[in-house]
Motif scaffolding. Structure first.
Motif, PDB file in Angstrom:
ATOM      1  N   ALA A   1       1.949   7.981   0.022  1.00  0.00           N
ATOM      2  CA  ALA A   1       2.106   9.038   1.670  1.00  0.00           C
ATOM      3  C   ALA A   1       1.377   8.165   2.397  1.00  0.00           C
ATOM      4  CB  ALA A   1       1.475  10.042   1.207  1.00  0.00           C
ATOM      5  N   TYR A   2       2.417   8.633   3.427  1.00  0.00           N
ATOM      6  CA  TYR A   2       2.448   9.153   5.223  1.00  0.00           C
ATOM      7  C   TYR A   2       1.644   9.690   5.865  1.00  0.00           C
ATOM      8  CZ  TYR A   2       3.244   7.062  10.307  1.00  0.00           C
ATOM      9  OH  TYR A   2       3.026   6.567  10.993  1.00  0.00           O
ATOM     10  N   HIS A   3       1.032   9.512   6.407  1.00  0.00           N
ATOM     11  CA  HIS A   3       0.342  10.971   7.150  1.00  0.00           C
ATOM     12  C   HIS A   3       0.578  10.230   9.033  1.00  0.00           C
ATOM     13  CE1 HIS A   3      -0.666  12.956   3.057  1.00  0.00           C
ATOM     14  NE2 HIS A   3      -1.136  11.826   2.942  1.00  0.00           N
ATOM     15  N   ARG A   4       0.527  11.491  10.151  1.00  0.00           N
ATOM     16  CA  ARG A   4       0.175  11.037  11.481  1.00  0.00           C
ATOM     17  C   ARG A   4      -0.454  12.264  11.397  1.00  0.00           C
ATOM     18  NH1 ARG A   4       5.163   9.261  15.379  1.00  0.00           N
ATOM     19  NH2 ARG A   4       5.851   7.463  13.358  1.00  0.00           N
ATOM     20  N   PRO A   5      -2.026  12.141  11.482  1.00  0.00           N
ATOM     21  CA  PRO A   5      -2.463  13.529  11.992  1.00  0.00           C
ATOM     22  C   PRO A   5      -2.583  13.072  13.621  1.00  0.00           C
ATOM     23  CG  PRO A   5      -4.145  11.540  11.129  1.00  0.00           C
ATOM     24  CD  PRO A   5      -3.023  11.421  11.082  1.00  0.00           C
ATOM     25  N   THR A   6      -3.026  14.364  13.954  1.00  0.00           N
ATOM     26  CA  THR A   6      -2.827  14.629  15.304  1.00  0.00           C
ATOM     27  C   THR A   6      -4.129  14.895  16.222  1.00  0.00           C
ATOM     28  OG1 THR A   6      -2.166  16.944  15.437  1.00  0.00           O
ATOM     29  CG2 THR A   6      -0.287  14.684  16.178  1.00  0.00           C
ATOM     30  N   THR A   7      -5.124  14.777  15.186  1.00  0.00           N
ATOM     31  CA  THR A   7      -6.863  14.945  15.754  1.00  0.00           C
ATOM     32  C   THR A   7      -7.506  14.540  14.495  1.00  0.00           C
ATOM     33  OG1 THR A   7      -6.938  16.379  14.182  1.00  0.00           O
ATOM     34  CG2 THR A   7      -6.040  17.226  16.102  1.00  0.00           C
ATOM     35  N   LEU A   8      -8.945  13.862  15.268  1.00  0.00           N
ATOM     36  CA  LEU A   8      -9.317  12.667  14.781  1.00  0.00           C
ATOM     37  C   LEU A   8     -10.152  13.709  13.698  1.00  0.00           C
ATOM     38  CD1 LEU A   8     -10.540   9.804  15.349  1.00  0.00           C
ATOM     39  CD2 LEU A   8     -12.127  11.436  16.672  1.00  0.00           C
ATOM     40  N   ALA A   9     -10.010  15.298  13.711  1.00  0.00           N
ATOM     41  CA  ALA A   9     -10.666  15.703  12.391  1.00  0.00           C
ATOM     42  C   ALA A   9      -9.763  15.912  11.761  1.00  0.00           C
ATOM     43  CB  ALA A   9     -11.269  17.114  13.190  1.00  0.00           C
ATOM     44  N   ALA A  10      -8.368  15.649  12.427  1.00  0.00           N
ATOM     45  CA  ALA A  10      -7.819  16.262  10.571  1.00  0.00           C
ATOM     46  C   ALA A  10      -7.639  14.675  10.080  1.00  0.00           C
ATOM     47  CB  ALA A  10      -6.208  16.475  11.488  1.00  0.00           C
ATOM     48  N   ALA A  11      -7.461  13.463  11.365  1.00  0.00           N
ATOM     49  CA  ALA A  11      -7.772  11.998  10.853  1.00  0.00           C
ATOM     50  C   ALA A  11      -8.956  12.232   9.294  1.00  0.00           C
ATOM     51  CB  ALA A  11      -7.596  11.170  11.351  1.00  0.00           C
ATOM     52  N   LEU A  12      -9.754  12.262   9.429  1.00  0.00           N
ATOM     53  CA  LEU A  12     -11.737  12.062   8.991  1.00  0.00           C
ATOM     54  C   LEU A  12     -11.546  12.911   7.755  1.00  0.00           C
ATOM     55  CD1 LEU A  12     -13.411  11.642  11.660  1.00  0.00           C
ATOM     56  CD2 LEU A  12     -13.242  10.139  10.359  1.00  0.00           C
ATOM     57  N   GLU A  13     -10.425  13.666   7.480  1.00  0.00           N
ATOM     58  CA  GLU A  13     -10.181  15.165   6.800  1.00  0.00           C
ATOM     59  C   GLU A  13      -9.169  14.380   5.892  1.00  0.00           C
ATOM     60  OE1 GLU A  13      -8.663  19.268   6.262  1.00  0.00           O
ATOM     61  OE2 GLU A  13     -10.238  18.993   7.231  1.00  0.00           O
ATOM     62  N   LEU A  14      -8.387  13.802   6.778  1.00  0.00           N
ATOM     63  CA  LEU A  14      -7.941  12.992   5.350  1.00  0.00           C
ATOM     64  C   LEU A  14      -7.923  11.479   4.616  1.00  0.00           C
ATOM     65  CD1 LEU A  14      -3.981  13.131   8.046  1.00  0.00           C
ATOM     66  CD2 LEU A  14      -3.925  13.324   4.844  1.00  0.00           C
ATOM     67  N   LEU A  15      -8.820  11.083   5.276  1.00  0.00           N
ATOM     68  CA  LEU A  15      -9.601   9.803   4.780  1.00  0.00           C
ATOM     69  C   LEU A  15     -10.800  10.460   4.004  1.00  0.00           C
ATOM     70  CD1 LEU A  15      -9.451   7.516   7.773  1.00  0.00           C
ATOM     71  CD2 LEU A  15      -8.969   6.839   5.743  1.00  0.00           C
ATOM     72  N   ALA A  16     -11.350  11.827   4.027  1.00  0.00           N
ATOM     73  CA  ALA A  16     -12.222  11.513   2.761  1.00  0.00           C
ATOM     74  C   ALA A  16     -11.933  12.302   2.095  1.00  0.00           C
ATOM     75  CB  ALA A  16     -13.183  12.625   3.666  1.00  0.00           C
ATOM     76  N   ARG A  17     -11.006  12.747   1.480  1.00  0.00           N
ATOM     77  CA  ARG A  17     -10.469  13.092   0.449  1.00  0.00           C
ATOM     78  C   ARG A  17     -10.957  12.402  -1.028  1.00  0.00           C
ATOM     79  NH1 ARG A  17      -4.249  13.311   0.832  1.00  0.00           N
ATOM     80  NH2 ARG A  17      -4.997  11.175   1.906  1.00  0.00           N
ATOM     81  N   PRO A  18     -11.634  13.122  -1.640  1.00  0.00           N
ATOM     82  CA  PRO A  18     -12.243  12.060  -2.621  1.00  0.00           C
ATOM     83  C   PRO A  18     -11.533  11.566  -3.888  1.00  0.00           C
ATOM     84  CG  PRO A  18     -12.896  14.446  -3.179  1.00  0.00           C
ATOM     85  CD  PRO A  18     -12.414  13.818  -1.996  1.00  0.00           C
TER      86      PRO A  18
END
Lengths: 965, 250
Positions: free
Chosen positions: B6-23
């Motif tokens: 999957a490819y994600h392109r978040p537009t906020t830092l918070a969203a990006a961190l959330e995507l990276l934080a999924r356990p």
């Protein structure tokens, strides 16, 4: 997922998977100019402009490009027209194979958009991301400079040859020893060479348009419905028996259509080298064996609906190996107690398989022992040359399919289509007539593709599945599982009399042919031939053992066995001269083979049947002039200047100059054959069908020039079609420096036959005797000034009276192989504290007879020299203890980039070789011969240290300097 | 390449961190992608493309340069404030096709053992800003490269470089543009302190001391044995020190 991009100015929505590269998506959309070179972005063949910047689309996800603007070369100019940058690349001869040309053109476009008048350094930086194995980057730089001028609105003139006056003979009308032009090709004319109209001119390559525009022209540039994708499972062990193989899990993976290995493919023995019938013994390979002999040897092949499925299936093939002891060094392999690599039955023709000696070669001229007894001084030295890979930017690729007549078609990147057809037939169990091999444009070969390497795999898989199958090597597979150059241990022993003349010369070689014999016999025969031919000696001896080892397989590599031999020979001659206190050029001059001298060892080391009754002689040599031009260009007198050699402001630097003499051959006498067929069309143009295989060298062009010269038409009137086993006459293929000399003579003869028929028809129309007719300017002329056009002649012949297809066909085989000569010079700087060698300048002056096309000939020299620079300076295949190559990608392997090149200077010294077409000899391979020894001799001049192994990498040089004490 | 599911392109830092934080999801941040997209293997992963986070600016606060992690090497090289040493080392990271895409953050994150630019940043005592679940943390590059600070689940947002002083480097390579076997970069700051960093002498680029060369334990490869690399480090370090004399150029 869907991405939105502006693609060549048009808003587009493209569908892609998250993992797909931008390259993959663009190619699927039909943008074939974006080409695969590696998985790691290092070749730049897949470079495109994203938001105006050049990026490697093979390491960019398509998803990353979402919302951006993409430009490929397809967007530069509409059909039937060219962008000025494309025009410049064509005009300057910057295109050889053209595989990476679209990327270079885009690099130029980005640069010139930002700076209309860039410096050479800026141009080289702009090209630095695109690896080129062919041009030496010189002509691409010229192309960008020319394009810049054109885009600035400046007038650009036609590219012309620079004429340089000879230094060792008089030439009327050429008198400018001072005004040396800066830009090659520099041609040193010869008064014996007659005037010509098309031959000798820097004509535009006949395939330039499709290459400059990135039109679909290469193997992979077709789409086939129902295509399957092949992957091959390669051995992780250097030497092992396959005890068991279980493919059940792979077969049950959805999307897998076939899994092949030794248990379900017929065991047909063969030798993979693409050589004339009968291929040299032993036949030591089968498509799939129950034993593997190097890391990278074939184990099994899969065809599946996608590359990803095929890759996954490989992981599901369960192979049980019995690992065996391995041996990698050629000398250890033939020692007692070494593991036996080919212990199978059927090793007919191997010299002694139980000792891993596949071939033993010997040749003698007179009595070398008696010669040594007469010698006043005897010199002995040993040298080691290593393993390198051809590294064409387009890896091996083949696509097989059944045609509508249920004949098997294999579209393949090969140098030897006719050999492949004959060799693959028994492996597939098909008659030759059921197979068609097509060679489209190919992205470089350099000998690696003088093999039947993967055609049997796609053939087997298509026969197993009934569907088209595509197989392309990864870059790692290209390094490890295709072909390489033979390593050798070389010993020279030379006896010299008091006058400085050779009286005896002996060369002993132990060669490493890796796991299979393939070209093992003939490469090493060429080593002996070339290693004992440059210099006259009344007594000569060659002894060679060719050893099996567990290394990846050497084969043909541009130069064949000559670069190995000439490294050792030219280093040895340099050192002998030094020991005798004779000037190194003068010592060579006293001993080199000149016009009229016999090539006495040739009958015993030819590839055909030995015919000792025919000893060829040197019929033309321009070596004296080559040396003179090279000396002047490199500034040879500086080698004795202590202030230049040790610059006072850089205490750790030593400078030096080195020389090597090169002598090569033009084709394999009595064996190489070319053929051509030429027919006239209604408009007086011609179709020329040739079997010759253009690798990007310009063969199609120079063969067209030969035909055009004979027929009195411009090159544009010759439509060339080549290298298709159904459509064209036979040719042995592109190797052994044979195409110009052999195929060129076939074309000349076919054109002469066509001309004879044209003249007969013209005589009829002009009511003149045939003997009084000559062809020029698309007309047949009588002596009284009347003429009839070739179109009129064609229409008369095809439609009106005594109808007849004017058509000539001819073949050619030569009993001779006239040697091209060259003088190679190198300038180096050595950092004596670190061992780092920087090559500052390479100069090569080549006698190739008459260059049919000086631009393509110079391009061969420039590109060949840089490949040879890699051989001598930086490239090496490195292995761990288990025989696994540790640097099988371009970064750690390293080939020279555009932004780090030494100065390169090329001279084409004309001689008139009467046996060749319009005086031509070969040029393709000789540029590979002299660079390594010239660098070695330059390091010796700089430091006094003589290093007898290549490459001259920093630690090796530092160790040598250090050990000197 | 990595098998990207999957490819994600978040537009906020918070969203990006959330995507990276999924356990339960292996997700990796994507800078230019020139390394990740060329990696061999078939490790399933998701990628979080950082290109829409606004991390591609270069700014200056007094004598400190703040370089956004998504600034490409090309833009870093071409920027007027970039110190010449770092500009030259960034140019050596790869050809233009790579420099046009590869990012400073990506170079720092991957910390390629042969990255001359990382060595240069070490010599410049660069500080890296890392956004994570607990906010933005500034870490000295030495700690990051040395493995003291992990990056899992976090995003490099910028690199700070203290301007001033003088820098230079020396390298030994097979050819002029080849990746050096050993490279030594040096920076003498305005307070006259000198830092040297080297590639090719340890598992990552490291700070070195001129009198500590003999203690180095370089990993050997086919281009250079451990002894040779140690020798090079000594020769090159001496040259660099000689070109950065105390008190500025003589």
């Amino acid at each position: 997922m869907t991405i939105t991009v502006v693609l060549n100015g048009e808003a587009r929505e493209l569908t892609c998977a998250p993992h797909e590269s931008l390259m993959a998506v663009l190619r699927r959309e039909g943008f074939y100019s974006v080409r695969f070179g590696s998985e790691t972005g290092e070749t730049g063949a897949a470079a495109v402009l994203v938001d105006g910047r050049l990026v490697s689309s093979d390491v960019m996800l398509a998803a990353q490009a979402d919302g951006h603007e993409i430009e490929t070369v397809e967007g530069l100019a509409p059909r039937m027209s060219l962008h000025p940058i494309q025009e410049a690349f064509i005009a300057t001869g910057a295109i050889q194979s053209g595989y990476s040309t679209p990327a270079m053109i885009l690099a130029a476009k980005e640069l010139l958009a930002a700076d209309p008048d860039p410096s050479e350094d800026q141009i080289r930086d702009a090209l630095s991301g695109i690896l080129d194995r062919e041009t030496g980057y010189l002509r691409p730089v010229l192309a960008v400079q020319r394009a810049a001028a054109a885009l600035r609105g400046e007038a650009v003139s036609d590219v012309e040859t620079s004429v340089v006056s000879p230094l060792t003979y008089d030439m009327d009308g050429v008198t400018d020893p001072e005004g040396i032009p800066a830009v090659s090709p520099k041609v040193v004319p010869n008064p014996e060479v007659p005037e010509t109209n098309v031959v000798g001119r820097p004509e535009i390559k006949v395939d330039a348009l499709k290459l400059a525009k990135g039109n679909p022209a290469f193997v992979d540039d077709i789409d086939m419905r129902q295509m399957l994708y092949a992957k091959v499972l390669y051995s992780p062990h250097a030497h092992a028996r396959i005890v068991a193989i279980d493919d059940s899990k792979a077969r049950s993976l959805p999307g897998v259509r076939a899994v092949l290995h030794h248990q379900n493919v017929a065991r047909v023995r063969y030798a993979s080298g693409g050589q004339s019938y009968p291929n040299p013994l032993p036949y030591d390979q089968v498509s799939f064996d129950d034993k593997v002999r190097f890391v990278g040897d074939r184990v099994a092949a899969v065809a599946a609906e996608s590359v990803e499925i095929a890759t996954e299936a490989l992981e599901l093939i369960d192979v049980t190996y019995e690992v065996l002891p391995a041996v990698f060094d050629e000398n250890e392999a033939i020692a007692e107690g070494a593991p036996v690599i080919h212990d199978e039955d059927g090793m007919d023709g191997a010299h002694d398989a139980s000792r891993n000696i596949v071939h033993h070669i010997s040749a003698d001229v007179a009595d070398v022992d008696a010669g040594f007894e007469q010698a006043d001084r005897i010199f002995e030295q040993e040298f080691r040359v290593h393993q390198v890979q051809q590294a064409p930017i387009e890896p091996h690729i083949a696509i097989a399919y059944w045609d509508s007549d249920e004949r098997l078609v294999i579209r393949t990147s090969t140098q030897v289509p006719f050999h492949v057809r004959r060799m693959v037939a028994p492996l597939l169990g098909l008659p030759i007539k059921k197979i068609r091999i097509i060679k489209p444009r190919i992205g470089g070969g350099f000998g690696a593709k003088q093999e039947m390497l993967i055609e049997d795999i796609v053939g087997h898989l298509t026969m197993a599945t009934g569907r088209p199958v595509r197989y392309e090597l990864t870059r790692q597979e290209e390094f490890v599982s295709s072909r390489t150059r033979h390593p050798q241990t070389i010993a020279y022993r030379t006896g010299v009399n008091a006058a400085g003349h050779l009286v005896a010369q002996e060369m002993k070689v132990v060669a490493n042919t890796g796991a299979y014999g393939t070209h093992g016999l003939t490469v090493q025969m060429v080593s002996g031939l070339r290693g004992l031919t440059s210099y006259k000696s009344p007594n000569k001896r060659y002894r060679c053992d060719v050893a099996y080892t567990n290394l990846p397989v050497p084969g043909a590599y541009r130069g064949y066995g000559a670069p190995q031999a000439l490294f050792a020979l030219e280093a040895h001659m340099e050192d002998v001269a030094h020991a005798l206190e004779i000037d190194p050029l003068e010592f060579r001059r006293m001993n080199w083979t000149a016009e009229g001298d016999p090539i006495d060892v040739a009958p015993q080391l030819g590839e055909g049947e030995a015919d000792t009754s025919f000893v060829p002689v040197v019929t033309s040599s321009g070596i004296e002039e080559c040396v003179a031009q090279g000396e002047r260009s490199i500034g040879w007198q500086r080698r004795l200047d202590p202030e230049w050699r040790q610059p006072s402001d850089r205490p750790n630097i030593r400078r030096g100059l080195g020389f090597a003499m090169c002598m090569h051959g033009s084709a394999i006498p009595g064996l190489d054959m070319g053929a051509a067929s030429i027919k006239i069309n209604d408009d007086g143009s011609f179709n020329m069908l040739i079997g010759a295989t253009d690798l990007g060298t310009g063969a199609d062009t120079i063969l067209g020039q030969i035909a055009a010269e004979v027929l009195g038409v411009p090159l544009d009137d010759i439509v060339v079609y080549a290298a298709d086993t159904d459509m064209t006459p036979f040719d042995t293929g592109a190797y052994a420096s044979s195409t110009t000399y052999i195929s060129g003579m076939a074309v000349k003869r076919a054109a002469e036959e066509t001309r004879r028929q044209i003249v007969d028809r013209a005589a009829l129309l002009l009511e003149e005797s045939a003997g009084a007719i000559e062809l020029r300017d698309r007309q047949a002329w009588s002596t009284d000034g009347r003429s009839v056009g070739l179109a009129e002649i064609a229409l008369s012949s095809l439609h009106q009276a005594q109808q007849h297809q004017i058509m000539g066909t001819a073949s050619y085989v030569s009993p001779e192989s006239p040697p091209p000569y060259a003088a190679q010079f190198a300038e180096v700087e050595v950092d004596v504290d670190t061992g780092q060698v920087t090559v500052q300048s390479l100069v090569m002056a080549v006698d190739c007879g008459v260059a049919i096309n000086p631009v393509t000939a110079a391009g061969q020299v420039e590109g060949g020299m840089i490949q040879a620079l890699g051989y001598g300076h930086c490239e090496e295949m490195a292995y761990d203890e288990g025989g696994r190559m540790v640097n099988a990608r371009f970064g750690p392997y390293w080939i020279y980039r555009a932004d780090e090149m030494p100065r390169i200077d090329t001279y084409l010294v004309q001689t008139m070789e009467k046996s060749g077409p319009f005086g031509a000899k070969a040029i393709a391979e000789i540029p590979k011969d002299g660079v390594a020894p010239a660098i070695r001799n330059a390091i010796a001049n700089a430091t006094g240290t003589r290093i007898n192994a290549i490459p001259f990498t920093p630690e090796r040089v530092w160790q040598a300097l250090h050990s000197k004490g | 390449m990595v098998t990207i599911r999957a490819y994600h392109r978040p537009t906020t830092l918070a969203a990006a961190l959330e995507l990276l934080a999924r356990p339960d999801v292996e997700a990796i941040p994507l800078g230019g992608g020139t390394e990740i997209n060329g990696l061999p293997g078939r490790v399933p992963s998701e990628v979080v493309d950082l290109q829409a986070l606004g991390l591609a600016d270069i700014s200056r606060d007094g004598a400190t340069l703040d370089v956004g992690s998504m600034v490409t090497l090309r833009d870093f090289i071409e920027h007027e404030w970039t110190p010449p040493l770092l500009r030259d080392l960034a140019r050596r990271e790869g050809p233009n096709t790579i420099r046009n895409v590869a990012t400073l953050g990506g170079v720092v994150a991957t910390a390629d053992p042969e990255s001359g630019l990382v060595a240069g940043l070490l010599a410049y005592s660069a500080v890296v800003s890392i956004a994570g679940a607990s906010g933005i943390e500034n870490v000295v590059l030495t700690d990051l490269v040395g493995g003291g600070k992990g990056l899992v689940g976090s995003i490099i947002t910028s690199v700070q470089i203290a301007l001033g002083g003088d820098g230079t480097f020396e390298a030994t390579a097979r050819t002029p543009a080849d990746t050096p076997i050993v490279l030594v970069a040096g920076h003498r700051s305005d307070d006259d302190s000198l830092l040297l960093a080297a590639t090719g002498v340890a598992a990552t680029p490291v700070l070195i001391e001129p009198d500590g060369i003999e203690d180095l334990r370089p990993p050997p490869d086919f281009r250079g044995s451990a002894d040779y690399r140690r020798h090079l480090a000594g020769v090159l370090a001496a040259r660099v020190v000689g070109r950065l004399p105390e008190g500025g150029p003589a």
